[in-house]
Design a protein around this motif. Sequence first.
Motif, PDB file in Angstrom:
ATOM      1  N   ILE A 163      10.539  -1.214  -2.506  1.00  0.00           N
ATOM      2  CA  ILE A 163       9.904  -2.486  -1.925  1.00  0.00           C
ATOM      3  C   ILE A 163       8.631  -2.218  -1.888  1.00  0.00           C
ATOM      4  CG2 ILE A 163       9.764  -3.816   0.101  1.00  0.00           C
ATOM      5  CD1 ILE A 163      12.443  -2.477   1.083  1.00  0.00           C
ATOM      6  N   GLU A 164       7.738  -3.277  -2.722  1.00  0.00           N
ATOM      7  CA  GLU A 164       6.410  -3.151  -2.900  1.00  0.00           C
ATOM      8  C   GLU A 164       5.822  -4.450  -2.171  1.00  0.00           C
ATOM      9  OE1 GLU A 164       6.722  -3.142  -7.089  1.00  0.00           O
ATOM     10  OE2 GLU A 164       6.579  -0.984  -7.487  1.00  0.00           O
TER      11      GLU A 164
ATOM     12  N   LEU B  79       0.906  -1.371  -0.072  1.00  0.00           N
ATOM     13  CA  LEU B  79       0.106  -0.096  -0.057  1.00  0.00           C
ATOM     14  C   LEU B  79       0.908   1.173   0.002  1.00  0.00           C
ATOM     15  CD1 LEU B  79      -2.560  -1.043   2.988  1.00  0.00           C
ATOM     16  CD2 LEU B  79      -2.911  -1.099   0.139  1.00  0.00           C
ATOM     17  N   TYR B  80       1.914   1.406   0.584  1.00  0.00           N
ATOM     18  CA  TYR B  80       2.836   2.513   0.909  1.00  0.00           C
ATOM     19  C   TYR B  80       4.425   1.946   0.418  1.00  0.00           C
ATOM     20  CZ  TYR B  80      -1.109   3.411   3.603  1.00  0.00           C
ATOM     21  OH  TYR B  80      -2.397   3.560   4.286  1.00  0.00           O
ATOM     22  N   ASN B  81       4.690   2.058  -0.766  1.00  0.00           N
ATOM     23  CA  ASN B  81       5.902   1.779  -1.314  1.00  0.00           C
ATOM     24  C   ASN B  81       7.144   2.430  -0.527  1.00  0.00           C
ATOM     25  OD1 ASN B  81       4.686   1.568  -4.763  1.00  0.00           O
ATOM     26  ND2 ASN B  81       4.625   0.090  -3.006  1.00  0.00           N
ATOM     27  N   ILE B  82       8.122   1.664  -0.321  1.00  0.00           N
ATOM     28  CA  ILE B  82       9.342   2.091   0.222  1.00  0.00           C
ATOM     29  C   ILE B  82      10.268   2.374  -0.827  1.00  0.00           C
ATOM     30  CG2 ILE B  82      11.220   1.719   1.999  1.00  0.00           C
ATOM     31  CD1 ILE B  82       9.019  -0.268   3.319  1.00  0.00           C
ATOM     32  N   THR B  83      10.751   3.621  -0.991  1.00  0.00           N
ATOM     33  CA  THR B  83      11.850   3.847  -2.189  1.00  0.00           C
ATOM     34  C   THR B  83      13.127   3.916  -1.622  1.00  0.00           C
ATOM     35  OG1 THR B  83      10.142   5.085  -3.280  1.00  0.00           O
ATOM     36  CG2 THR B  83      12.548   5.307  -4.152  1.00  0.00           C
ATOM     37  N   ILE B  84      13.991   3.223  -2.107  1.00  0.00           N
ATOM     38  CA  ILE B  84      15.342   3.444  -1.558  1.00  0.00           C
ATOM     39  C   ILE B  84      16.177   4.276  -2.589  1.00  0.00           C
ATOM     40  CG2 ILE B  84      17.527   2.021  -0.770  1.00  0.00           C
ATOM     41  CD1 ILE B  84      15.642  -0.255  -0.152  1.00  0.00           C
TER      42      ILE B  84
END
Length: 86
Positions: A66-67, A45-50
Amino acid sequence: FTASNYNYFIGVSASAAITVQMPSATSLLDGQFFVVKDEGGNADLYNITIKTSGSQTIDGLTSIEIESPYGAVTMVLVAANDWRIV
């Protein structure tokens, strides 16, 4: 969130999309690694972008996401401008 040189494990439990800004690889040692983990299980729901610093890359990309719920990425620094996913 901006990671520091000492954040080897970065646990994320977010209620909104978030970006993790990696520290400049020039301030780190080759072989240093970081783990970014979706601890809250909400990455679908809330992607983590690195995101890398400057022209540095992670396997050729300037950012990755990270999806997957509870997903994680482990990265190792192999050269001043080059992170690799392991």
